[in-house]
Motif scaffolding. Structure first.
Motif, PDB file in Angstrom:
ATOM      1  N   PRO A  70     -60.645 -20.489  42.210  1.00  0.00           N
ATOM      2  CA  PRO A  70     -59.916 -19.221  42.098  1.00  0.00           C
ATOM      3  C   PRO A  70     -59.036 -18.987  43.324  1.00  0.00           C
ATOM      4  O   PRO A  70     -59.458 -19.215  44.464  1.00  0.00           O
ATOM      5  CB  PRO A  70     -61.035 -18.187  42.011  1.00  0.00           C
ATOM      6  CG  PRO A  70     -62.199 -18.936  41.437  1.00  0.00           C
ATOM      7  CD  PRO A  70     -62.103 -20.312  42.019  1.00  0.00           C
ATOM      8  N   GLY A  71     -57.814 -18.565  43.095  1.00  0.00           N
ATOM      9  CA  GLY A  71     -56.866 -18.354  44.188  1.00  0.00           C
ATOM     10  C   GLY A  71     -55.964 -19.542  44.433  1.00  0.00           C
ATOM     11  O   GLY A  71     -54.910 -19.408  45.050  1.00  0.00           O
ATOM     12  N   LEU A  72     -56.378 -20.716  43.955  1.00  0.00           N
ATOM     13  CA  LEU A  72     -55.557 -21.915  44.111  1.00  0.00           C
ATOM     14  C   LEU A  72     -54.941 -22.368  42.796  1.00  0.00           C
ATOM     15  O   LEU A  72     -53.954 -23.091  42.783  1.00  0.00           O
ATOM     16  CB  LEU A  72     -56.398 -23.070  44.674  1.00  0.00           C
ATOM     17  CG  LEU A  72     -56.526 -23.185  46.187  1.00  0.00           C
ATOM     18  CD1 LEU A  72     -57.426 -24.368  46.542  1.00  0.00           C
ATOM     19  CD2 LEU A  72     -55.158 -23.395  46.833  1.00  0.00           C
ATOM     20  N   ARG A  73     -55.537 -21.969  41.679  1.00  0.00           N
ATOM     21  CA  ARG A  73     -55.159 -22.504  40.377  1.00  0.00           C
ATOM     22  C   ARG A  73     -53.657 -22.374  40.127  1.00  0.00           C
ATOM     23  O   ARG A  73     -52.997 -23.324  39.722  1.00  0.00           O
ATOM     24  CB  ARG A  73     -55.953 -21.784  39.287  1.00  0.00           C
ATOM     25  CG  ARG A  73     -55.757 -22.377  37.898  1.00  0.00           C
ATOM     26  CD  ARG A  73     -56.636 -21.662  36.879  1.00  0.00           C
ATOM     27  NE  ARG A  73     -58.052 -21.855  37.161  1.00  0.00           N
ATOM     28  CZ  ARG A  73     -58.875 -20.889  37.574  1.00  0.00           C
ATOM     29  NH1 ARG A  73     -58.399 -19.667  37.740  1.00  0.00           N
ATOM     30  NH2 ARG A  73     -60.135 -21.121  37.798  1.00  0.00           N
ATOM     31  N   GLN A  74     -53.114 -21.189  40.391  1.00  0.00           N
ATOM     32  CA  GLN A  74     -51.689 -20.985  40.123  1.00  0.00           C
ATOM     33  C   GLN A  74     -50.800 -21.761  41.086  1.00  0.00           C
ATOM     34  O   GLN A  74     -49.700 -22.192  40.733  1.00  0.00           O
ATOM     35  CB  GLN A  74     -51.358 -19.494  40.198  1.00  0.00           C
ATOM     36  CG  GLN A  74     -51.985 -18.681  39.072  1.00  0.00           C
ATOM     37  CD  GLN A  74     -51.596 -19.218  37.708  1.00  0.00           C
ATOM     38  OE1 GLN A  74     -52.458 -19.666  36.947  1.00  0.00           O
ATOM     39  NE2 GLN A  74     -50.298 -19.203  37.413  1.00  0.00           N
ATOM     40  N   ALA A 409     -66.423 -25.508  42.623  1.00  0.00           N
ATOM     41  CA  ALA A 409     -65.440 -25.350  41.546  1.00  0.00           C
ATOM     42  C   ALA A 409     -65.973 -24.425  40.471  1.00  0.00           C
ATOM     43  O   ALA A 409     -67.140 -24.525  40.083  1.00  0.00           O
ATOM     44  CB  ALA A 409     -65.101 -26.710  40.937  1.00  0.00           C
ATOM     45  N   LYS A 410     -65.109 -23.560  39.985  1.00  0.00           N
ATOM     46  CA  LYS A 410     -65.477 -22.680  38.876  1.00  0.00           C
ATOM     47  C   LYS A 410     -65.628 -23.525  37.609  1.00  0.00           C
ATOM     48  O   LYS A 410     -64.777 -24.345  37.284  1.00  0.00           O
ATOM     49  CB  LYS A 410     -64.405 -21.619  38.675  1.00  0.00           C
ATOM     50  CG  LYS A 410     -64.789 -20.518  37.688  1.00  0.00           C
ATOM     51  CD  LYS A 410     -63.733 -19.440  37.649  1.00  0.00           C
ATOM     52  CE  LYS A 410     -64.104 -18.313  36.684  1.00  0.00           C
ATOM     53  NZ  LYS A 410     -65.327 -17.602  37.139  1.00  0.00           N
TER      54      LYS A 410
END
Length: 480
Positions: A70-74, A409-410
């Motif tokens: 989360p926070g890196l995906r985009q 990792a999610k």
């Protein structure tokens, strides 16, 4: 043209990582050593296999991990920078130059002769140099064959005319093929399918059998990798046997593939990852009574069994014991010590786990497959344990339930299996599948190699929150 004669204590044919390690150890033992190489010092691993393939895969796996955070995906939603990935690969292989390897050889006082080396009778090696000269080498004590392996291409009509990819073309290509067919289901096949699909190719995997991928590992490993490849857009086909391949005329001619069921496919390139053959067809084996093209069978100190007076050694892939670079280097360290001991008249300790025997080749071979998810294993698989009659218990755990995996990792998906030898109370094998599990492998290797009692492992406390806490969960599951 000139013809020169030289004598050394040890002659090594082949300067890949295995040959380099043999030469290093014999030189360190005080034996004059020369190494012969017809291509680049560093060999297949450094320039056409391990190193360039991992350079291609590192950006792929890092992006896959980042997309699960989360926070890196985009931030990493877009495509890979293909030019940058290929440039990184080129840097890793030093642009296919071996100057630094030459410098290293000089630093350990090993001489180098470039050219094709061939045996020419007992303890004799003749080298044809690129300049057309001949160098005749005599070994006082030992000749070590470390020539490795090449791709085993299938017996298909006119295959050489269609310019197929082997591991060399797959790791060294300077552009992404629009459509890539990968024939095979082993390590090279799954790693290259992972890399080139992520770089933009449409990839079709053609696997002859129906047992799945990575068939020498635990079945769940191949199943999880196959699922991930399909999710990434790879067309994975089992029971797909190739019967013919043709290429249209022209440098960029399309490849036409016919399968046993009559189906036809088209691709821009076709990679055959269908096994390995020993590079012994042109090294003069016939001059010492052996058959060119054969594997060289050795004892556990790496002497070639068919040579009575024990001067010939075969180390690494060429002996067909374990076809992995790190295991070949392990063999080389042992073989170098053995050659040194025998040359100095010292006793050879070939007892189990002794300094002059490769016990790990049959007990504790570690391996990592750099796919998404990664696969890491050491020791026995369940199938191997059952085949050898070992009484074992398989203990499984979902790595995604470990706190460290949740942090990593999610939606982490992974699985661990520990095999416990019920008669000895020790760990006989371990397999991990999941993102980032490669770095868990050495702990497993130590457990298997050291034959640590399971009860003692309770006192090896894993740090929280790390993925290594899976060890504790496996022990808790075993205890029930």
């Amino acid at each position: 043209m000139s013809d020169t004669l030289r004598t050394y204590d040890v002659v090594v044919i082949g300067a890949g990582p295995v040959g380099e390690n043999v030469a290093d150890r014999t030189s360190a033992a005080g034996l004059s050593t020369v190494i012969v190489e017809s291509e680049l010092l560093g060999g297949e691993c450094s320039f056409w296999a391990c190193e360039p393939s991992k350079a291609l895969l590192r950006p792929v796996l890092t992006r896959a991990d980042a997309r699960r955070v989360p926070g890196l995906r985009q931030a990493v939603a877009g495509p890979l920078d293909v030019a940058a990935v290929l440039a990184h690969r080129d840097d890793i292989v030093n642009h296919w130059q071996d100057d630094d390897q030459v410098d290293w050889l000089n630093s350990v006082s090993v001489h180098l002769v470039r050219g094709q080396g061939r045996l020419d009778g007992p303890r004799q090696v003749v080298v044809s140099t690129p300049d057309g000269d001949t160098v005749r080498l005599t070994a006082r004590h030992a000749v070590a064959v470390c020539t490795g392996t090449g791709t085993a291409l299938p017996d298909l009509p006119h295959l050489d005319e269609i310019r197929p990819w082997t591991n060399r073309e797959a790791t060294g290509a300077d552009r992404v093929p629009g459509r890539l067919a990968v024939v095979g289901g082993g390590v090279v096949a799954v790693e290259m399918a992972t890399a080139w699909r992520a770089l933009g190719a449409q990839v079709t995997m053609l696997v002859r059998g129906n047992r799945g991928l990575l068939t020498r590992m635990e079945p769940f490993a191949g199943e999880m990798v196959a699922d991930a490849l399909r999710e990434a857009g790879v067309d994975v086909r089992f029971g797909a046997s190739v019967t013919s391949v043709t290429r249209e005329e022209g440098a960029d001619g399309e490849v036409r593939i016919t399968l046993a069921d009559g189906e036809q496919l088209a691709a821009d390139e076709i990679l055959f990852a269908t096994g390995r053959v020993p590079r012994t067809d042109d090294i003069g084996l016939e001059t010492i009574g052996l058959t060119p093209g054969d594997w060289l069978t050795v004892d556990d100190t790496f002497r070639v069994s068919a040579i009575d007076d024990g001067w010939l050694y075969a180390v690494g892939d060429v002996n067909h014991r374990v076809l992995m670079t790190h295991q070949g280097k392990y063999q080389a360290r042992i073989a170098g010590a053995v050659i040194g001991a025998r040359a100095h008249g010292e006793p050879v300790d070939d007892s189990r786990w002794g300094p002059h025997v490769a016990t790990a080749d049959s007990v504790a071979v570690p391996q990592v497959v750099f796919t998404d998810p990664e696969v890491a294993s050491v020791g026995l698989t369940t199938r191997e344990a059952e085949r050898t009659g070992r009484r074992i218990r398989a203990v499984d755990y979902d790595i995604g339930r470990v706190a460290g995996a949740v942090q990593y990792a999610k939606g982490y998906r992974g699985k661990a299996r520990m095999l416990v030898d019920l008669d000895r109370g020790t760990v006989a094998g371990v397999t991990f599948v999941g993102p980032g599990v490669a770095e868990l492998l050495h702990s497993a290797t130590i457990a298997v190699t050291s034959e640590v009692p399971v009860e003692r492992l309770w006192h090896a406390v894993p740090a929280f929150p790390t993925i290594s806490e899976v060890w504790l969960r496996l022990l808790e599951t075993y205890r029930g």
